[in-house]
Design an enzyme around this catalytic site. Structure first.
Site, PDB file in Angstrom:
ATOM      1  N   HIS A   1       0.802  -1.223   0.000  1.00  0.00           N
ATOM      2  CA  HIS A   1       0.000   0.000   0.000  1.00  0.00           C
ATOM      3  C   HIS A   1       0.833   1.271   0.000  1.00  0.00           C
ATOM      4  O   HIS A   1       1.927   1.321   0.570  1.00  0.00           O
ATOM      5  CB  HIS A   1      -0.898   0.032   1.249  1.00  0.00           C
TER       6      HIS A   1
ATOM      7  N   TYR B   1       0.710   1.408  13.475  1.00  0.00           N
ATOM      8  CA  TYR B   1       1.223   2.429  12.563  1.00  0.00           C
ATOM      9  C   TYR B   1       1.138   3.822  13.191  1.00  0.00           C
ATOM     10  O   TYR B   1       0.122   4.171  13.804  1.00  0.00           O
ATOM     11  CB  TYR B   1       0.370   2.519  11.290  1.00  0.00           C
TER      12      TYR B   1
END
Ligand SMILES: Cc1cn([C@H]2C[C@H](O)[C@@H](COP(=O)(O)OP(=O)(O)O[C@H]3O[C@@H](C)C(=O)[C@@H](O)[C@H]3O)O2)c(=O)[nH]c1=O
Length: 180
Positions: free
Chosen positions: A63, A133
């Protein structure tokens, strides 16, 4: 608690050993330290944070967000273990198209710093693997995209991964016109 940043062959990307300490209560791990990143010339502003849990043999990726919503990320694995992979997508980079892979786990307390212009993905090595994240831009659905995980020349070591239909719909690295 200073962080050790190990520069990777893909310029601007780092593996970080997260400082930790143990005592009779358990473990303490520092996951972000602005001064340590700044010492490596990294300027990082946190705009969003999220985590996922994945079953063993899940692959998520590869991604990235398109400009102007492209971002850098700090990624770590507080529970279980993941095989984490980054790919350099910066046009003109000496390492364009090259990947780097490393295990991140609750035991090794490793993290990546992933600069702008990279694709990111991982394979869960354990059931319930947590991927955490810290991200420098907010999510933009219209700019969130990727390339096929199996188009980067990396051996993922799994024949039938659990993977989303969206991740299977991405184009290949070879067909990508780099937006970076
Ligand atoms: C990434 C993201 C997803 N979503 C939504 C979209 C969707 O309905 C649901 C799950 O999204 P995804 O399937 O994209 O989740 P996932 O595949 O786990 O996405 C993540 O993959 C790894 C490899 C990364 O590098 C991350 O930055 C992120 O892209 O959450 C948000 O609302 N905000 C976000 O920041």
């Amino acid at each position: 608690m200073q962080m050790q940043l190990l520069p990777l062959p893909l310029e601007g990307a780092y593996l970080i050993t997260l400082p930790s300490s143990q005592d009779v209560r358990g473990t303490f791990v520092k996951t972000f330290h602005d001064t340590s990143l700044a010492a490596a010339g990294i300027s990082f502003t946190l705009r969003e944070s999220y985590f996922s849990f994945s079953h063993k043999d899940v692959i998520r990726g590869m991604h990235f967000q398109l400009p102007p919503h492209h971002h850098s990320k700090v990624v770590f694995c507080p529970r279980g273990a993941i095989l984490d992979v980054i790919v350099d997508l910066r046009a003109g980079s000496a390492t364009y198209g090259q990947y780097y892979a490393h295990e991140l786990s609750e035991d090794n307390h490793m993290a990546y710093f992933i600069p702008e212009g990279f694709a990111h993905g991982f394979k869960a090595l354990t059931d319930g693997a947590m991927t955490y994240y810290l991200v420098s831009t907010e999510y933009s659905r219209d700019h969130d995209t990727g390339i096929r995980y199996d188009s980067i020349g990396f051996d993922w070591g799994v024949k039938e991964p659990i993977i989303s239909a969206r991740d299977l719909s991405f184009g290949t690295l070879a067909d990508l016109k780099s937006p970076f």
